[in-house]
Design a protein around this motif. Structure first.
Motif, mmCIF file in Angstrom:
data_model
loop_
_atom_site.group_PDB
_atom_site.id
_atom_site.type_symbol
_atom_site.label_atom_id
_atom_site.label_comp_id
_atom_site.label_asym_id
_atom_site.label_seq_id
_atom_site.Cartn_x
_atom_site.Cartn_y
_atom_site.Cartn_z
ATOM 1 N N ALA A 166 49.025 50.885 18.868
ATOM 2 C CA ALA A 166 49.187 49.424 18.338
ATOM 3 C C ALA A 166 48.823 48.260 19.645
ATOM 4 O O ALA A 166 48.107 47.460 19.443
ATOM 5 C CB ALA A 166 50.785 49.026 18.046
ATOM 6 N N LYS A 167 49.219 48.981 20.889
ATOM 7 C CA LYS A 167 48.912 48.082 21.935
ATOM 8 C C LYS A 167 47.228 47.911 22.194
ATOM 9 O O LYS A 167 46.683 47.020 22.436
ATOM 10 C CB LYS A 167 49.502 48.323 23.252
ATOM 11 N N LYS A 169 45.209 48.456 19.722
ATOM 12 C CA LYS A 169 44.394 47.812 18.799
ATOM 13 C C LYS A 169 44.278 46.194 19.056
ATOM 14 O O LYS A 169 43.332 45.604 18.982
ATOM 15 C CB LYS A 169 45.193 48.038 17.665
ATOM 16 N N GLU A 170 45.720 45.795 19.856
ATOM 17 C CA GLU A 170 45.621 44.264 19.974
ATOM 18 C C GLU A 170 44.687 44.025 21.291
ATOM 19 O O GLU A 170 43.744 42.943 21.186
ATOM 20 C CB GLU A 170 46.832 44.064 20.654
ATOM 21 N N LEU A 171 44.397 45.067 22.202
ATOM 22 C CA LEU A 171 43.559 44.660 23.276
ATOM 23 C C LEU A 171 42.147 44.764 22.857
ATOM 24 O O LEU A 171 41.195 44.150 23.381
ATOM 25 C CB LEU A 171 43.583 45.819 24.347
ATOM 26 N N LYS A 173 41.068 43.906 20.281
ATOM 27 C CA LYS A 173 40.717 42.816 19.328
ATOM 28 C C LYS A 173 39.965 41.468 20.309
ATOM 29 O O LYS A 173 39.240 40.560 19.732
ATOM 30 C CB LYS A 173 41.763 42.231 18.804
ATOM 31 N N LYS A 174 40.249 41.649 21.592
ATOM 32 C CA LYS A 174 40.022 40.532 22.243
ATOM 33 C C LYS A 174 38.542 40.563 22.884
ATOM 34 O O LYS A 174 37.933 41.585 22.957
ATOM 35 C CB LYS A 174 40.885 40.646 23.730
#
Ligand code: RP5
Length: 174
Positions: A166-167, A169-171, A173-174
């Motif tokens: 999950a982490k 995936k967030e990273l 995205k940036k």
């Protein structure tokens, strides 16, 4: 109820060392190990530091944790005046960022050891864990608390691994 007698002496060269050395105290409190804590300097209060070390065993201390920065001789001076185990915590703060303290603390002459941990608050934490491990050799209940702490840590690290996708995936995205 009377407070139990301290078994660990936490020393630091100055009150400016407290934020780092508090991490040692925090770990000891987690293990329910009773300590006393004070400022003593190898250079600025040499007589008091020596007297502390000479009287430590008679006062019931089982080991000493000593943190200092710069030309960090506190742990070594204490070790010179007691046969109790001494754990040294090199602290950063000087322009040399703790490398000076590390070398001053770790390079003791044969026969007068200082068990030196890492630099700064991380080292101070490990000083607490190491102190507890030494005390646990003759304290079964403390030994159990140490084992519980290790199990808790393992679970926390494994849980961090589970959160990685999950982490990531967030990273990404940036
Ligand atoms: C060392 O000098 C102390 O352990 C401290 O890390 C450093 C600076 O001391 P203060 O100037 O803040 O008293 O002996």
């Amino acid at each position: 109820m009377a407070r139990a007698r301290p078994v660990v002496g936490i020393l630091m060269g100055s009150d400016s060392d407290l934020p780092a050395m508090a991490e040692c105290a925090r770990v000891l409190e987690g293990y329910r190990v009773v300590y006393d804590i004070r400022v003593l300097s190898a250079h600025r209060t040499p007589e008091q530091a020596t007297a502390f070390a000479r009287g430590a065993e008679a006062r019931g201390l089982k080991l000493v944790v000593a943190g200092a920065g710069g030309s960090a001789h506190l742990a070594g001076v204490v070790a010179a005046h007691t046969t109790l185990p001494v754990i040294g915590v090199p602290l950063a703060g000087s322009p040399l960022q703790g490398f000076d303290s590390l070398l001053s603390t770790v390079q003791m002459p044969p026969g007068i050891p200082v068990a030196t941990v890492g630099v700064g608050p991380m080292g101070a934490k490990n000083a607490g864990h190491l102190a507890a491990a030494i005390l646990a050799l003759s304290d079964r209940a403390l030994r159990e608390r140490l084992k519980r702490q290790r199990r808790r840590m393992t679970e926390e690290v494994l849980a961090k691994g589970k959160g990685l996708p999950a982490k990531l995936k967030e990273l990404l995205k940036k």
